[in-house]
Each structure stands twice: as structure tokens, then as C-alpha cells.
Design a protein around this motif. Structure first.
Motif, mmCIF file in Angstrom:
data_model
loop_
_atom_site.group_PDB
_atom_site.id
_atom_site.type_symbol
_atom_site.label_atom_id
_atom_site.label_comp_id
_atom_site.label_asym_id
_atom_site.label_seq_id
_atom_site.Cartn_x
_atom_site.Cartn_y
_atom_site.Cartn_z
ATOM 1 N N GLN A 99 0.816 -1.219 0.000
ATOM 2 C CA GLN A 99 0.000 0.000 0.000
ATOM 3 C C GLN A 99 0.847 1.266 0.000
ATOM 4 O O GLN A 99 0.455 2.306 -0.545
ATOM 5 N N GLN A 100 2.037 1.194 0.602
ATOM 6 C CA GLN A 100 2.829 2.414 0.760
ATOM 7 C C GLN A 100 4.285 2.043 0.982
ATOM 8 O O GLN A 100 4.601 1.106 1.703
ATOM 9 N N LEU A 101 5.181 2.776 0.324
ATOM 10 C CA LEU A 101 6.617 2.568 0.519
ATOM 11 C C LEU A 101 7.138 3.500 1.603
ATOM 12 O O LEU A 101 6.625 4.606 1.783
ATOM 13 N N ALA A 102 8.152 3.042 2.317
ATOM 14 C CA ALA A 102 8.802 3.896 3.307
ATOM 15 C C ALA A 102 9.618 4.961 2.587
ATOM 16 O O ALA A 102 10.204 4.710 1.532
ATOM 17 N N SER A 103 9.643 6.173 3.161
ATOM 18 C CA SER A 103 10.393 7.263 2.529
ATOM 19 C C SER A 103 11.088 8.115 3.589
ATOM 20 O O SER A 103 10.729 8.083 4.770
ATOM 21 N N GLU A 228 8.657 21.752 3.787
ATOM 22 C CA GLU A 228 8.677 20.291 3.718
ATOM 23 C C GLU A 228 8.419 19.870 2.274
ATOM 24 O O GLU A 228 7.387 20.194 1.696
ATOM 25 N N ILE A 229 9.377 19.151 1.685
ATOM 26 C CA ILE A 229 9.223 18.750 0.278
ATOM 27 C C ILE A 229 8.984 17.245 0.128
ATOM 28 O O ILE A 229 8.612 16.780 -0.954
ATOM 29 N N ALA A 230 9.210 16.486 1.179
ATOM 30 C CA ALA A 230 8.908 15.046 1.148
ATOM 31 C C ALA A 230 8.650 14.589 2.575
ATOM 32 O O ALA A 230 9.466 14.826 3.468
ATOM 33 N N LYS A 231 7.509 13.950 2.777
ATOM 34 C CA LYS A 231 7.145 13.503 4.112
ATOM 35 C C LYS A 231 7.851 12.176 4.442
ATOM 36 O O LYS A 231 8.057 11.340 3.572
ATOM 37 N N ALA A 232 8.155 11.998 5.724
ATOM 38 C CA ALA A 232 8.672 10.716 6.190
ATOM 39 C C ALA A 232 7.485 9.786 6.425
ATOM 40 O O ALA A 232 6.491 10.187 7.021
ATOM 41 N N GLN A 233 7.601 8.552 5.947
ATOM 42 C CA GLN A 233 6.505 7.623 6.183
ATOM 43 C C GLN A 233 7.029 6.196 6.267
ATOM 44 O O GLN A 233 8.085 5.861 5.713
ATOM 45 N N ASP A 234 6.276 5.374 6.976
ATOM 46 C CA ASP A 234 6.598 3.958 7.093
ATOM 47 C C ASP A 234 6.042 3.211 5.896
ATOM 48 O O ASP A 234 5.084 3.655 5.257
ATOM 49 N N ALA A 235 6.660 2.055 5.619
ATOM 50 C CA ALA A 235 6.117 1.175 4.595
ATOM 51 C C ALA A 235 4.894 0.469 5.167
ATOM 52 O O ALA A 235 4.848 0.110 6.347
ATOM 53 N N LYS A 236 3.919 0.237 4.324
ATOM 54 C CA LYS A 236 2.713 -0.487 4.734
ATOM 55 C C LYS A 236 2.372 -1.515 3.660
ATOM 56 O O LYS A 236 2.258 -1.171 2.484
ATOM 57 N N PHE A 237 2.271 -2.750 4.105
ATOM 58 C CA PHE A 237 1.904 -3.806 3.159
ATOM 59 C C PHE A 237 1.213 -4.926 3.930
ATOM 60 O O PHE A 237 1.226 -4.961 5.167
ATOM 61 N N THR A 261 11.969 -7.023 0.295
ATOM 62 C CA THR A 261 12.298 -5.627 0.001
ATOM 63 C C THR A 261 11.238 -5.069 -0.945
ATOM 64 O O THR A 261 11.081 -5.553 -2.079
ATOM 65 N N LEU A 262 10.530 -4.069 -0.475
ATOM 66 C CA LEU A 262 9.448 -3.472 -1.261
ATOM 67 C C LEU A 262 10.013 -2.509 -2.286
ATOM 68 O O LEU A 262 10.940 -1.745 -2.000
ATOM 69 N N LYS A 263 9.421 -2.510 -3.493
ATOM 70 C CA LYS A 263 9.918 -1.660 -4.570
ATOM 71 C C LYS A 263 8.856 -0.720 -5.131
ATOM 72 O O LYS A 263 9.169 0.371 -5.600
ATOM 73 N N ALA A 264 7.597 -1.136 -5.112
ATOM 74 C CA ALA A 264 6.537 -0.304 -5.699
ATOM 75 C C ALA A 264 5.184 -0.699 -5.104
ATOM 76 O O ALA A 264 4.993 -1.818 -4.638
ATOM 77 N N VAL A 265 4.255 0.248 -5.144
ATOM 78 C CA VAL A 265 2.895 -0.005 -4.668
ATOM 79 C C VAL A 265 2.187 -0.903 -5.675
ATOM 80 O O VAL A 265 2.293 -0.711 -6.891
ATOM 81 N N THR A 266 1.485 -1.905 -5.162
ATOM 82 C CA THR A 266 0.770 -2.836 -6.039
ATOM 83 C C THR A 266 -0.664 -2.355 -6.277
ATOM 84 O O THR A 266 -1.251 -1.666 -5.449
ATOM 85 N N THR A 267 -1.200 -2.745 -7.396
ATOM 86 C CA THR A 267 -2.609 -2.451 -7.683
ATOM 87 C C THR A 267 -3.488 -3.652 -7.350
ATOM 88 O O THR A 267 -4.674 -3.509 -7.061
#
Length: 477
Positions: A99-103, A228-237, A261-267
Motif C-alpha cells: 500500500q505504501q513505501l517507506a520514505s 517540507e518537500i517530502a514527508k517521512a513515512q513507514d512502509a505499509k503492506f 524488500t518493497l519496490k513499488a505499490v501494487t494495484t
């Protein structure tokens, strides 16, 4: 020089006689040289045997590792995630949705026309303090001439964090200068690691002029100098329907033995399949069988026996150097006895996994049977070779036994040391006999020289008497 004139006085070819006598004497060395050749051949034979045993033991050692029988292979959609599995990963099919990648968190200053222009006040020093949600704080000290964007970025990257226990760690953030337009530069500060706890919560400076450029408060982001140009977020899957949160896109042991290792959000949900990788096990077993068969070929060559001709007193020269040797026979029988006895477990002998011994004493693999055994019951196959992991199991027993043969002061070294000792005695005996022969030939030479002189003197006397008798006969006429 004596050899060249020996016999000149007597007219007898004493040199030839002496050579013939020396050849006869040299025959005393023949049995010693034959024994030396036999001993050297045996030493060489034991060297070949030790090499073949070492190769076999190396192949056997690979079968002592339980991980070999638990190798895993994984398949999934690499566009969305990659997976690393260890031997304890459970086999099966799993559903993965990202659902979401860590950033990482990033903030940036407004544009500045010159990245080398001083931006602080005239104080000799000032400090920039950067704080994060995890409680980590970085203090960056700047001199009077270190307040340009370029100097600030360098100072932040080189700064160290002093931890509560007094240890030192690297800066938790990176600072870069971005050229956003012609004569337009911005300082961007980014957390090195991903996740919400890496959020930059505050940036401040005791230099008010500088603070108006780099000041930041996450709680008042809209009114802060930096944006703020990019928010910090946790990965969610989700993994098989279970929601997982992670500060990093690489998640260790999401289930035992599986790193993802997550690479992209799935549909849509993606499949992850973990299956047994029996190819490595089959390759290791083939290598082991080949090493054993090579050992048997070496033993056969070393113990080859060809009967002598009926009228010959000598052994056939084609015989192996270790034919009839008890040490080699004991080694071979010891290894075979391990194969023939049953091991504890559901699979107790090699024949149950398609490995049999042919009429020549070599192992053959029925690949279909081996593949079936590994596919249906790899744990039982592992038990056959590994046993209790210490003293039982074919691999453990063979390694222990073979090591006792090839280790320093083992059975082969003991046999070789005995042969070397015998060889030294033969070398000493050879030198003694050879010296005795030299002395005997020298004694003959002295005797022949005296004989030559005596015959020469007798010939001279004979000639003198003949002359005298002839003169006397002439005087009577």
C-alpha cells in the motif's frame, strides 16, 4: 692413469678383467635397488590414495550441512518486491500487497542567489541544531566564515552525533545544494533513513539571521522558513492478509527465514511462492558419488594384480604398488562398512534414495528415485546423511573415519613414515655395499698392478735367459 696402463707389462687385458669383476660385484646392489624402488612406489601410492581420500572427504563434508537439504527457491513479481529466503523458510504460496513505501523526510530553504554568500551575522560562532522524531539531535557548529549554503551543507555532512553513552555516530541527515534555476540555489536536508521516526521535527540556530533562512518546526510547517518537500513515512503492506508496518522498505523475517524488500505499490495482490530447491542437493550428491568412484578407481589401480609367468621368479611389473597392503584394505573396508550398515530414521540406507553399489564396487545413481526421495521426504534424506548432527549419519561417520586416515599422524602418515624409515635404512645399506664394492675393486686393482709388474719382470728374465742360452749354444759351435 693406472687403468690406462694396466696389463701393458703382462700383455693381458687386465682392465677388461677388472671391469667384469666390478660388474659381478655390482650385482650385490641389485636387490637393494629393487627394494628401494618398491618402497618408493609404495610411498607414491599412499600419496595418491591420500589425495583421493581428501577429495572424497571434501565432497562428504558438504553433505554434513543441513542447510543443503533445506535449500529454497522463491518466485514473485520483481517489479513490486524482491525476496531473500533462508533454509528455514516455510514452503508455500503467499499473497503480498504493497500500500505504501517507506520514505525519508526532506526539507528545503527558499532560493538563494549565491551559494557562497555568507548568510549569518557577525558573531564568531553559531550553532544549527537539527532534531528528529526519534529523539536524536545533531549540533552543527559554524564559524564566522561558514554561513554560506555551501559551507552549511559541508558542515552538516561532516558533523557527528554524541550519543547518551558517549559514543560517536555519523550525521543522521544529508545536506545538498540544489540548483533550482539560473542563479537560484536551495539547501535540502534529508534524513538518511526512512520511516516516520526519522522525521525532522526541528531545525534552529542561535544566529537569528541564519535562523530566518534554515528555521523549521514540524508543528508549524506552514510558517517555517524551510519547507517540507517530502514527508517521512513507514512502509505499509499486507502479507497473507496480515497488515505489516515497517520503517524500512526491507523487512527482515516477515515470517521466519523470509526477508522482503518493497519496490513499488501494487494495484492487485501479488503471489510469492517458496519451494524446495533440490537441484543443489542433487548436485552435491552426484559430486559425492563421483568422488567415491574416483577413490575406488585409485584403489583398483594401486592394488592391481597380474600373475607372473610360470617360469619367472619375478613379480609382474604391472602389479599395483599397494597390492596386498593391509592398510589400504582396512581403509576401503571401513568406508564400505558405513554404507552397508543401516542408519536410524525413516530412510536408513542409500538404496532407498536410488544410490546403489554395482558389481565393481562403485556407486550408481538412479536419478528418478533420488529426485522422488528429495521431493517427497527431504528431511528423511537429510537424516540419512546428517543423523544427530555430530556422530551419526553417513556423512558424519565417513568424515570422521576418513579424517583418521588422512590427518597428520593418521593411518596413512603412520604407514608412510614407516616406509620412509625403511628407505633410509636401505639408502644406508646401499652406501655401505657400494663402498665395499669400491674397496674390493681397488684391492683387485692393486693386486693386478703387482701381477702385471711381476709378469713383466718374469718376461724380462725369460728373455735374458733365452738370450744367454742362445749365446752359449753359439760359442760351442
Amino acid at each position: 692413469m693406472a687403468m690406462s696402463i694396466l696389463g701393458i707389462g703382462s700383455g693381458i687385458d687386465l682392465n677388461e678383467v677388472l671391469d667384469q669383476l666390478e660388474a659381478v660385484e655390482k650385482n650385490r646392489l641389485t636387490p637393494i635397488k629393487a627394494q628401494q624402488k618398491t618402497i618408493n612406489n609404495k610411498i607414491s601410492g599412499f600419496g595418491k590414495l591420500k589425495s583421493a581420500l581428501s577429495t572424497f572427504n571434501s565432497a562428504t563434508a558438504k553433505l554434513q550441512k543441513k542447510e543443503l537439504f533445506q535449500a529454497r527457491t522463491v518466485s514473485g513479481n520483481d517489479n513490486y518486491f524482491t525476496t531473500n529466503v533462508s533454509s528455514n523458510a516455510q514452503l508455500g504460496n503467499y499473497a503480498v500487497s504493497v500500500q505504501q513505501l517507506a520514505s525519508s523526510h526532506s526539507v528545503a530553504t527558499n532560493t538563494i542567489n549565491d551559494k557562497q554568500t555568507a548568510l549569518g551575522n557577525n558573531n564568531e560562532t553559531r550553532t544549527i541544531t537539527i532534531e528528529q522524531a526519534n529523539g536524536q539531535k545533531l549540533n552543527v557548529t559554524l564559524g564566522k566564515d561558514e554561513t554560506s549554503l555551501e559551507s552549511i551543507a559541508n558542515a552538516i555532512n561532516q558533523a557527528k552525533v554524541v550519543n547518551e553513552d558517549g559514543s560517536i555516530s555519523e550525521s543522521p541527515v544529508n545536506a545538498t545544494i540544489v540548483r533550482s534555476g539560473t542563479d537560484s540555489y536551495q539547501l535540502v536536508i534529508t534524513s538518511k533513513e526512512t520511516g516516520e521516526q526519522q522525521t525532522i521535527t526541528s531545525i534552529s540556530s542561535d544566529d537569528e539571521k541564519l535562523n530566518s533562512l534554515v528555521g523549521f518546526d514540524i508543528n508549524q510547517a506552514d510558517s517555517s522558513a524551510m519547507s517540507e518537500i517530502a514527508k517521512a513515512q513507514d512502509a505499509k503492506f499486507s502479507f497473507n492478509g496480515i497488515t505489516v508496518n515497517s520503517a524500512s522498505n526491507t523487512v527482515k523475517d516477515v515470517i521466519p527465514g523470509v526477508d522482503i524488500t518493497l519496490k513499488a505499490v501494487t494495484t492487485t495482490s501479488q503471489n510469492l511462492t517458496i519451494t524446495a530447491d533440490n537441484e543443489k542437493t542433487q548436485e552435491a550428491l552426484k559430486e559425492w558419488v563421483e568422488a567415491f568412484n574416483q577413490l575406488q578407481s585409485t584403489i583398483s589401480a594401486l592394488t592391481q594384480f597380474t600373475a607372473s609367468d610360470a617360469n619367472s621368479d619375478e613379480l609382474n611389473s604391472n602389479n599395483g604398488p599397494l597390492v596386498g597392503d593391509s592398510t589400504l584394505r582396512n581403509i576401503d573396508q571401513s568406508i564400505r562398512s558405513i554404507f552397508s550398515k543401516g542408519q536410524a530414521g525413516e530412510i536408513s540406507v542409500l538404496a532407498q534414495i536410488g544410490i546403489n553399489m554395482d558389481s565393481n564396487g562403485k556407486l550408481i545413481i538412479k536419478e528418478n528415485e533420488l529426485e522422488k526421495a528429495l521431493k517427497e521426504n527431504s528431511e528423511a534424506v537429510a537424516m540419512l546423511f546428517i543423523g544427530d548432527g555430530e556422530t551419526t549419519g553417513i556423512a558424519n561417520e565417513v568424515c570422521a573415519k576418513v579424517s583418521s586416515f588422512i590427518d597428520s599422524d593418521g593411518m596413512i602418515d603412520t604407514a608412510t613414515n614407516g616406509l620412509n624409515s625403511t628407505l633410509k635404512s636401505l639408502d644406508k645399506r646401499y652406501d655401505q655395499v657400494n663402498n665395499s664394492i669400491d674397496q674390493t675393486i681397488e684391492r683387485y686393482r692393486v693386486q693386478f698392478t703387482k701381477l702385471d709388474i711381476l709378469i713383466n719382470e718374469l718376461n724380462g728374465m725369460s728373455n735374458y735367459l733365452t738370450t744367454q742360452f742362445e749365446m752359449m749354444a753359439n760359442m760351442k759351435k
